[in-house]
Design a protein around this motif. Structure first.
Motif, PDB file in Angstrom:
ATOM      1  N   ASP A 193       0.834  -1.201   0.000  1.00 26.17           N
ATOM      2  CA  ASP A 193       0.000   0.000   0.000  1.00 26.17           C
ATOM      3  C   ASP A 193       0.866   1.247   0.000  1.00 26.17           C
ATOM      4  OD1 ASP A 193      -2.345  -1.522   0.111  1.00 26.17           O
ATOM      5  OD2 ASP A 193      -2.236  -1.662   2.305  1.00 26.17           O
TER       6      ASP A 193
ATOM      7  N   ASN B  81      -0.857   9.029  -2.333  1.00 23.85           N
ATOM      8  CA  ASN B  81      -1.405   8.967  -3.684  1.00 23.85           C
ATOM      9  C   ASN B  81      -1.484  10.380  -4.257  1.00 23.85           C
ATOM     10  OD1 ASN B  81      -2.137   6.140  -4.240  1.00 23.85           O
ATOM     11  ND2 ASN B  81      -3.519   6.368  -2.497  1.00 23.85           N
TER      12      ASN B  81
ATOM     13  N   HIS C  38       2.286   6.561  -5.113  1.00 20.58           N
ATOM     14  CA  HIS C  38       1.596   6.234  -6.358  1.00 20.58           C
ATOM     15  C   HIS C  38       1.152   7.530  -7.029  1.00 20.58           C
ATOM     16  CE1 HIS C  38       0.403   1.769  -5.413  1.00 20.58           C
ATOM     17  NE2 HIS C  38       1.702   1.990  -5.394  1.00 20.58           N
TER      18      HIS C  38
END
Length: 228
Positions: A92, A96, A117
């Motif tokens: 994870d 983001n 990410h």
């Protein structure tokens, strides 16, 4: 007296250059970090280095340190691996960064985490690590660009590795090797589909740990004091 008839001076009598003073200061800085010198001893010696006129005067300040007696440069550090070890990063992400028909930016003083990410769909993402705080030596950036762009900038003294690819798009990562084995390693992975992913160093920006930052401030203050 005819100067040409004088015998050549000994190396220790030669005038010291700024580069030689910096080399001695680096040795003293390492000795402080290793616990060989106390903070007071280090400050006293650095002040003496800045006042020294000759090479011989400089050598006095490191005569009792192991670094002064090493023969030649040590072995070159091994380059950072081109792929991280299995399980080196969590599944994870810590962060983001998403841009869909829009733009998103991460820059300035921020903590990177271990995994980031980035998603750009008909948009643009900018991730600037040039002033970031690296809490971990290895950082993974997974970048996905679809009809968009992801631009990544890193300090010039880290190692940078690219592992992704492009599908009718551009995935470009400038491989970078740091001379410091303890420097952060930034891995950029992912895909550019009819879009672009680009990762490059930002010249003039470097990662400095707390001790380095304090040392530079002390040296700068001493230089200003001595020049007055």
């Amino acid at each position: 007296m005819d100067l040409q008839k004088q015998s050549a001076p000994a190396v220790s009598e030669l005038r010291a250059s700024d580069a030689e003073r910096d080399r001695i200061a680096d040795i003293l800085h390492d000795a402080l970090a290793e616990g060989r010198l106390t903070a007071d001893e280090h400050a006293e010696r650095v002040e003496g280095v800045l006042r020294a006129k000759t090479v011989g005067e400089l050598d006095v300040f490191i005569r009792d340190l192991p670094a002064a007696h090493r023969q030649g440069p040590g072995p070159s550090p091994a380059p950072a691996p081109y792929r991280p070890a299995a399980g080196a990063f969590p599944i994870d992400p810590d962060d983001n960064v998403v841009a869909i028909f829009s733009s998103a930016v991460r820059k300035g003083r921020w903590r990177t985490g271990r995994r980031i990410h980035a998603y750009s769909i008909f948009g643009s993402v900018e991730i600037d690590l040039s002033e970031a705080l690296f809490d971990h030596q290895q950082v993974m950036i997974k970048a996905f660009s679809v009809f968009g762009s992801v631009e990544i900038r890193v300090p010039e003294n880290v190692s940078l590795r690219g592992m992704g690819g492009g599908v009718l798009g551009s995935f470009e990562v400038d491989t970078l090797d740091s001379g410091d084995p303890e420097a952060p390693v930034v891995y950029v992975d992912g895909w550019a589909v009819l879009g672009s992913v680009e990762a490059r160093p930002r010249r003039g920006k470097v990662v400095a740990d707390i001790l380095d930052r304090v040392q530079r401030k002390v040296d700068k203050s001493l230089r200003k004091h001595l020049n007055h």
